[in-house]
Motif scaffolding. Sequence first.
Motif, short mmCIF file in Angstrom:
data_model
loop_
_atom_site.label_atom_id
_atom_site.label_comp_id
_atom_site.label_asym_id
_atom_site.label_seq_id
_atom_site.Cartn_x
_atom_site.Cartn_y
_atom_site.Cartn_z
N VAL A 231 48.50 69.44 67.23
CA VAL A 231 47.70 68.24 67.48
C VAL A 231 46.36 68.35 66.75
N PHE A 232 45.71 69.50 66.87
CA PHE A 232 44.42 69.68 66.21
C PHE A 232 44.59 69.67 64.68
N ARG A 233 45.67 70.30 64.21
CA ARG A 233 45.93 70.32 62.76
C ARG A 233 46.06 68.90 62.21
N THR A 234 46.88 68.09 62.85
CA THR A 234 47.14 66.75 62.30
C THR A 234 46.03 65.77 62.60
N ARG A 235 45.53 65.75 63.84
CA ARG A 235 44.57 64.74 64.25
C ARG A 235 43.14 65.04 63.80
N CYS A 236 42.83 66.31 63.59
CA CYS A 236 41.45 66.68 63.25
C CYS A 236 41.30 67.27 61.85
N LEU A 237 42.27 68.06 61.42
CA LEU A 237 42.15 68.72 60.12
C LEU A 237 42.86 67.97 59.00
N GLY A 238 43.68 66.99 59.35
CA GLY A 238 44.41 66.26 58.32
C GLY A 238 45.48 67.10 57.66
N LEU A 239 46.03 68.06 58.40
CA LEU A 239 47.08 68.94 57.88
C LEU A 239 48.39 68.67 58.62
N PRO A 240 49.52 68.88 57.97
CA PRO A 240 50.81 68.62 58.63
C PRO A 240 51.08 69.62 59.73
N PRO A 241 51.91 69.27 60.68
CA PRO A 241 52.27 70.22 61.75
C PRO A 241 53.04 71.39 61.18
N GLU A 242 52.89 72.55 61.81
CA GLU A 242 53.65 73.71 61.37
C GLU A 242 55.07 73.66 61.89
N THR A 243 55.31 72.81 62.89
CA THR A 243 56.65 72.62 63.44
C THR A 243 56.85 71.15 63.74
N ASP A 244 57.92 70.56 63.19
CA ASP A 244 58.27 69.20 63.56
C ASP A 244 58.98 69.19 64.90
N PRO B 166 48.99 63.09 58.62
CA PRO B 166 50.23 63.79 58.27
C PRO B 166 50.99 64.29 59.49
N THR B 167 51.62 63.39 60.20
CA THR B 167 52.29 63.73 61.46
C THR B 167 53.63 64.43 61.26
N SER B 168 54.12 64.49 60.02
CA SER B 168 55.38 65.17 59.74
C SER B 168 55.20 66.10 58.55
N SER B 169 55.90 67.22 58.59
CA SER B 169 55.83 68.18 57.47
C SER B 169 56.94 67.94 56.46
N THR B 170 57.75 66.90 56.67
CA THR B 170 58.82 66.57 55.74
C THR B 170 58.74 65.09 55.37
N GLY B 171 59.45 64.71 54.31
CA GLY B 171 59.47 63.32 53.90
C GLY B 171 58.69 63.08 52.61
N TYR B 172 58.73 61.84 52.15
CA TYR B 172 58.13 61.47 50.86
C TYR B 172 56.63 61.74 50.83
N PHE B 173 55.94 61.38 51.90
CA PHE B 173 54.49 61.58 51.94
C PHE B 173 54.16 63.07 51.92
N ALA B 174 54.86 63.87 52.71
CA ALA B 174 54.63 65.31 52.73
C ALA B 174 54.95 65.94 51.38
N ASP B 175 55.99 65.43 50.70
CA ASP B 175 56.39 65.98 49.40
C ASP B 175 55.32 65.78 48.33
N ALA B 176 54.47 64.76 48.51
CA ALA B 176 53.40 64.53 47.54
C ALA B 176 52.41 65.70 47.54
N PHE B 177 52.40 66.47 48.61
CA PHE B 177 51.54 67.65 48.70
C PHE B 177 52.34 68.94 48.56
N GLY B 178 53.65 68.78 48.36
CA GLY B 178 54.53 69.93 48.26
C GLY B 178 55.26 69.97 46.93
N LYS B 179 56.57 69.68 46.98
CA LYS B 179 57.39 69.85 45.78
C LYS B 179 57.04 68.86 44.67
N ASN B 180 56.42 67.74 45.00
CA ASN B 180 56.04 66.75 43.97
C ASN B 180 54.54 66.74 43.69
#
Length: 275
Positions: free
Chosen positions: A235-248, A186-200
Amino acid sequence: MALEEKNAELSDTLYKLRQDPVLFVESLLGANPQQWQRDALRAIATSDKIAIRSSHGVGKTAFLSWVILWLLTTHYPVKIPCTANSQNQLEQVLWSEIKKWSKKLPIGFQNELVFGADKIMLKNVPESGCWARTAKKDNPEALQGFHGDNLAFIIEEASGVDDIIFEVAQGALSTHGAKVVMVGNPTSSTGYFADAFGKNAERWTKMTVSCYDSEMVSPEWIEDMKRQYGEESNVFRTRCLGLPPETDDDTIISRHLLESAVARDIEGMEVQPVW
């Protein structure tokens, strides 16, 4: 054994494999899925929309190759359009992994698969197969035109796929029972993929797989990432924890600060009318 009995036994076996992708992976491919892979395989059998965000090196490409081979060999007819953020990701990574695991299938199943540079066809099932289509913003039509029973979109490194690609693919997903499987870091906190874990989120079966959830990730690598970037880093959030960045990269104020500000109660503050 009479021919009728053999055919009945074969049909029963295929039915069981069709209903249980974990059984397929274990019995036909000889693999031992990790727990997260088992959970994801079971989700594939019962859900039409699957989104998996993960850290690096957890085995998501192997998982996708298992799903594709399961669909190809147990669902007739079947159409599996595959896309990714780059041609290299499709050809050198996903296609290579599918070929590797296909060689572990019983010879009868192997003989039914015909590999091409950008497609895998079933020899005796016309129009059934798997197609590789690179997701390009300037060519979103690459995923148009796929319709039919047992349709399944496979999207590798979904965070790097432009939203216009998903918009074009939506038409094909109108078919009843069509499936879509998205995986990626999850390298981005926005977009279709991110929305699957957010508004959708309510429309998707979701999984988050960190490096701690995988037997394949070296503890030494995790420690190296901690020392290099820090546990609080994006970097640790996305590459190790599988979580989106807190800042794009293209934002001034981080997403988590905005969300916390909106949710925060401010005691003693009264809004004065402007009239």
